[in-house]
Enzyme design. Structure first.
Site, mmCIF file in Angstrom:
data_model
loop_
_atom_site.group_PDB
_atom_site.id
_atom_site.type_symbol
_atom_site.label_atom_id
_atom_site.label_comp_id
_atom_site.label_asym_id
_atom_site.label_seq_id
_atom_site.Cartn_x
_atom_site.Cartn_y
_atom_site.Cartn_z
ATOM 1 C CB VAL A 123 -0.953 -0.006 1.218
ATOM 2 C CG1 VAL A 123 -0.198 0.313 2.509
ATOM 3 C CG2 VAL A 123 -2.111 0.959 1.013
ATOM 4 C CE1 TYR A 124 3.286 1.460 4.529
ATOM 5 C CE2 TYR A 124 5.509 0.639 4.215
ATOM 6 C CZ TYR A 124 4.409 0.839 5.026
ATOM 7 O OH TYR A 124 4.443 0.420 6.338
ATOM 8 C CB SER A 125 3.879 5.280 -3.013
ATOM 9 O OG SER A 125 4.446 6.263 -2.173
ATOM 10 C CB ILE A 126 -1.008 2.989 -4.719
ATOM 11 C CG1 ILE A 126 -1.757 3.936 -3.800
ATOM 12 C CG2 ILE A 126 -2.004 1.989 -5.325
ATOM 13 C CD1 ILE A 126 -2.451 3.272 -2.630
ATOM 14 N N GLY A 127 2.013 0.812 -4.291
ATOM 15 C CA GLY A 127 2.906 -0.060 -5.046
ATOM 16 C C GLY A 127 4.212 0.577 -5.466
#
Length: 332
Positions: free
Chosen positions: A65-69
């Site tokens: 989920v960090y920066s959506i991938g």
């Protein structure tokens, strides 16, 4: 750098873990809106990956989920180009929303099987060393989650599994069910723990000690609040990190006493606030490897220097004395 076994496993990890939430793509639009506007882009992130390797850090933690991938992508590209896969320990997480659709989040068998493959693709690797559930999924039976995690381990896509913030009774239930069914057991707990929030000492830390679980706390410096004098300066993250405002809501009269005490001990030793806060954490026998983020060169240097700081029992007691009970924070 010092190295330590992760829980009861034979896996050796550096006593400082580089947290990679800070790296990826600023202001990425995800299902819940803009994420991590303070994040560094790929070019800005690379010096910190290099510094971590130079300091002997072999443990890198990120999440889908960090920066959506995007975090997984920049971490994967750098590590593939600059180190050997067998030399590093790569951790990522699953649970939070990745797509705005019914099965775009959670810990169902469908979600886990899909998301592990997406993480492996972004990380450019055949396997993840530590695959962690980011939170407890109240919509999926824990038995379904545990069996799915066991299967991705048996498929060779994951070496070990870990968990993150939850209630101690939930973690105990998961460990019991894994043992009962012969499924792969959680070997680590990534939980919210620092001098400003020590609630995990009540139940989770004793449980982890008793069960031989490695503890890798997130936010060991309280989102930077323990690295400087009370509100002496603001940063882009402190101005835009909405989640942090749900974690640290105490009044100045309560948390400022702890921050001031950190400053007093730091002055006595002639070291930074961060070294004292991490030195206190590393003195705890149940701590394996605090997860430290870095946006400035001195951040990782301070973290590694904390390994050499020896606080006396009196100093540890002094740092802990101002603490007052807090509400549970960070489980969602």
């Amino acid at each position: 750098m010092d190295y330590i076994n992760l829980g009861k496993t034979g896996l050796k990890v550096s006593r400082i873990c580089l947290g990679c939430m800070t790296y990826g793509a600023p202001a990425t639009l995800g299902p819940r809106g803009v994420t991590h506007p303070w994040a560094l882009n790929e070019k800005e992130s690379q010096p910190f990956f290099r510094q971590a390797l130079d300091l002997g850090i072999n443990f890198f933690d990120t999440a889908n989920v960090y920066s959506i991938g995007a975090s997984e992508e920049v971490v994967g590209r750098f590590l593939k180009a600059n180190t050997r896969r067998e030399a590093i320990v790569l951790a990522t997480k699953v649970f939070n929303p990745m797509r705005d659709e019914p099965n775009g989040r959670g810990l169902s068998r469908k979600a886990i099987f899909y998301e592990i493959d997406q993480s492996l693709r972004r990380l450019q690797t055949d396997y993840v060393d530590l695959y962690q559930i980011h939170r407890w999924d109240y919509d999926t039976p824990i038995e379904e989650t545990l069996e799915a995690l066991h299967d991705v381990v048996k498929a060779g896509k994951v070496r070990y599994i870990g968990a993150s913030s939850m209630y101690a009774w939930q973690f105990a239930k998961a460990l019991y069910l894994a043992d009962r069914h012969g499924w792969t057991r959680f070997v680590s707990m990534q939980n919210h723990y620092n001098l400003l929030n020590r609630e995990e000492e009540r139940e989770m830390m004793p449980l982890c000690q008793s069960e031989g679980i490695g503890v890798i706390p997130w936010s060991p410096l309280a989102r930077g609040r323990l690295t400087r004098a009370w509100q002496v300066e603001s940063t882009k993250r402190s101005e835009t990190d909405q989640y942090a405002r749900t974690l640290y809501t105490r009044t100045e009269a309560e948390d400022r006493k702890v921050v001031d005490r950190v400053g007093e001990v730091a002055k006595q030793h002639g070291v930074s606030h961060a070294q004292v806060a991490l030195g206190w954490m590393l003195s705890k026998p149940y701590i394996t490897s605090p997860i430290v983020g870095a946006t400035k060169p001195h951040h990782l240097k301070d973290a590694v220097a904390a390994l050499s700081l020896r606080l006396t029992p009196e100093e540890i007691a002094s740092l802990e004395q101002p603490y007052t009970p807090h509400d549970v924070a960070g489980f969602s």
